[in-house]
Design an enzyme around this catalytic site. Structure first.
Site, mmCIF file in Angstrom:
data_model
loop_
_atom_site.group_PDB
_atom_site.id
_atom_site.type_symbol
_atom_site.label_atom_id
_atom_site.label_comp_id
_atom_site.label_asym_id
_atom_site.label_seq_id
_atom_site.Cartn_x
_atom_site.Cartn_y
_atom_site.Cartn_z
ATOM 1 N N LYS A 14 -3.668 8.339 4.424
ATOM 2 C CA LYS A 14 -3.691 7.049 3.742
ATOM 3 C C LYS A 14 -4.968 6.839 2.913
ATOM 4 O O LYS A 14 -4.905 6.238 1.854
ATOM 5 C CB LYS A 14 -3.423 5.896 4.698
ATOM 6 C CG LYS A 14 -4.444 5.632 5.755
ATOM 7 C CD LYS A 14 -3.963 4.425 6.530
ATOM 8 C CE LYS A 14 -4.759 4.067 7.750
ATOM 9 N NZ LYS A 14 -5.759 4.916 8.313
ATOM 10 N N ARG A 89 -4.660 -5.083 11.243
ATOM 11 C CA ARG A 89 -4.485 -4.275 12.453
ATOM 12 C C ARG A 89 -3.620 -4.955 13.500
ATOM 13 O O ARG A 89 -3.283 -4.344 14.497
ATOM 14 C CB ARG A 89 -5.848 -3.961 13.081
ATOM 15 C CG ARG A 89 -6.732 -3.169 12.151
ATOM 16 C CD ARG A 89 -7.588 -2.180 12.877
ATOM 17 N NE ARG A 89 -8.425 -2.777 13.909
ATOM 18 C CZ ARG A 89 -9.470 -2.155 14.434
ATOM 19 N NH1 ARG A 89 -9.805 -0.957 14.005
ATOM 20 N NH2 ARG A 89 -10.178 -2.734 15.375
ATOM 21 N N ARG A 123 -8.311 19.964 13.379
ATOM 22 C CA ARG A 123 -9.574 19.647 12.715
ATOM 23 C C ARG A 123 -10.754 20.273 13.446
ATOM 24 O O ARG A 123 -10.808 20.304 14.662
ATOM 25 C CB ARG A 123 -9.783 18.127 12.662
ATOM 26 C CG ARG A 123 -8.717 17.435 11.855
ATOM 27 C CD ARG A 123 -9.139 16.069 11.422
ATOM 28 N NE ARG A 123 -9.308 15.161 12.532
ATOM 29 C CZ ARG A 123 -9.165 13.842 12.394
ATOM 30 N NH1 ARG A 123 -8.867 13.323 11.223
ATOM 31 N NH2 ARG A 123 -9.339 13.071 13.436
ATOM 32 N N ARG A 156 -14.191 17.733 17.388
ATOM 33 C CA ARG A 156 -14.795 16.435 17.690
ATOM 34 C C ARG A 156 -14.336 15.977 19.063
ATOM 35 O O ARG A 156 -13.183 16.178 19.427
ATOM 36 C CB ARG A 156 -14.303 15.362 16.717
ATOM 37 C CG ARG A 156 -14.907 15.423 15.377
ATOM 38 C CD ARG A 156 -14.180 14.416 14.484
ATOM 39 N NE ARG A 156 -14.266 14.837 13.098
ATOM 40 C CZ ARG A 156 -15.267 14.497 12.293
ATOM 41 N NH1 ARG A 156 -16.219 13.703 12.728
ATOM 42 N NH2 ARG A 156 -15.310 14.934 11.065
ATOM 43 N N ARG A 167 -4.967 6.982 21.133
ATOM 44 C CA ARG A 167 -5.011 6.340 19.813
ATOM 45 C C ARG A 167 -3.609 6.134 19.248
ATOM 46 O O ARG A 167 -3.342 5.131 18.607
ATOM 47 C CB ARG A 167 -5.855 7.174 18.843
ATOM 48 C CG ARG A 167 -7.343 7.062 19.105
ATOM 49 C CD ARG A 167 -8.161 7.412 17.876
ATOM 50 N NE ARG A 167 -7.923 8.757 17.384
ATOM 51 C CZ ARG A 167 -8.512 9.846 17.861
ATOM 52 N NH1 ARG A 167 -9.350 9.768 18.851
ATOM 53 N NH2 ARG A 167 -8.249 11.025 17.341
#
Ligand SMILES: [Zn+2]
Length: 215
Positions: A14, A89, A123, A156, A167
């Site tokens: 996004k 949100r 990632r 990470r 999440r």
């Protein structure tokens, strides 16, 4: 004047899509994540607050996000409009937004959870210089080594499968009601975000009758 909200789960692109749209159409791209990162980097009072929250393993609260967005929009530097990502949100924020701004549309980038997992868990980050890698889209030349400085590539901490699952749950529980509210106003265009970024951008333009993307 054009005013859009772009919504999508982490890894849906996004930020990238919002920036492509904004650059070409002279819109201001308002990324809530970028605003917070800027404050942290520049050691503002807000930045210190965010740093404390993150250190305590907490998310930045919805009220704080809402204040930041209101302040940002009050600058009125968006003569041709804006595209905002990372907001609203939750449902009260979405209601506020609908009352205060005459939105042209909500771009919903749809990415299945298993694809989010595939992208996010690929990632990597250089432990020395901080360069970002992705084992799908941007592989290092030598496995596990940074192309720039030779540092070790690491994952990470918040990209672990458990943290990501949390999440995703949080995202769906908050965002699905927002989408439902926007859908009732017939604003929402759902775009398949699995394609490459050019295809996704072209699809957004087509669905909203915008000038074609030439990139
Ligand atoms: Zn490096």
């Amino acid at each position: 004047m054009r005013k859009y909200v772009i919504m999508g789960v982490q890894g849906s692109g996004k930020g990238t899509q919002g920036a492509l749209l904004a650059n070409d159409l002279d819109l201001v791209h308002i990324s809530v994540g970028d605003i917070f990162r800027w404050h942290v980097k520049n050691h503002t009072k807000l930045g210190a607050q965010v740093r404390r929250l993150v250190a305590a393993g907490e998310l930045v609260g919805d009220d704080l996000v809402a204040d930041v967005v209101k302040d940002r929009l009050q600058l009125h530097d968006w003569n041709y409009g804006f595209v905002i990502d990372g907001f609203p949100r939750n449902r009260p924020q979405a209601e506020f937004f609908l009352e205060s701004y005459d939105l042209d549309g909500v771009i919903h980038l749809d990415l299945p959870d298993d694809e989010v997992r595939r992208r996010v868990l690929a990632r990597r980050l250089c432990s020395r210089c901080g360069m970002d890698y992705n084992l799908i889209a941007h592989r290092p030349e030598v496995e596990g080594r940074c192309d720039v400085c030779g540092g070790d590539l690491v994952t990470r901490e918040d990209d672990s499968p458990d943290a990501l699952a949390r999440r995703l749950l949080d995202y769906h529980s908050k965002t699905d009601p927002v989408l439902e509210l926007f859908r009732r106003k017939e604003y929402v265009m759902t775009i398949d975000a699995r394609a490459d970024k050019t295809t996704v951008q072209r699809a957004i333009r087509t669905r909203f009758n915008l000038p074609p993307y030439k990139g």
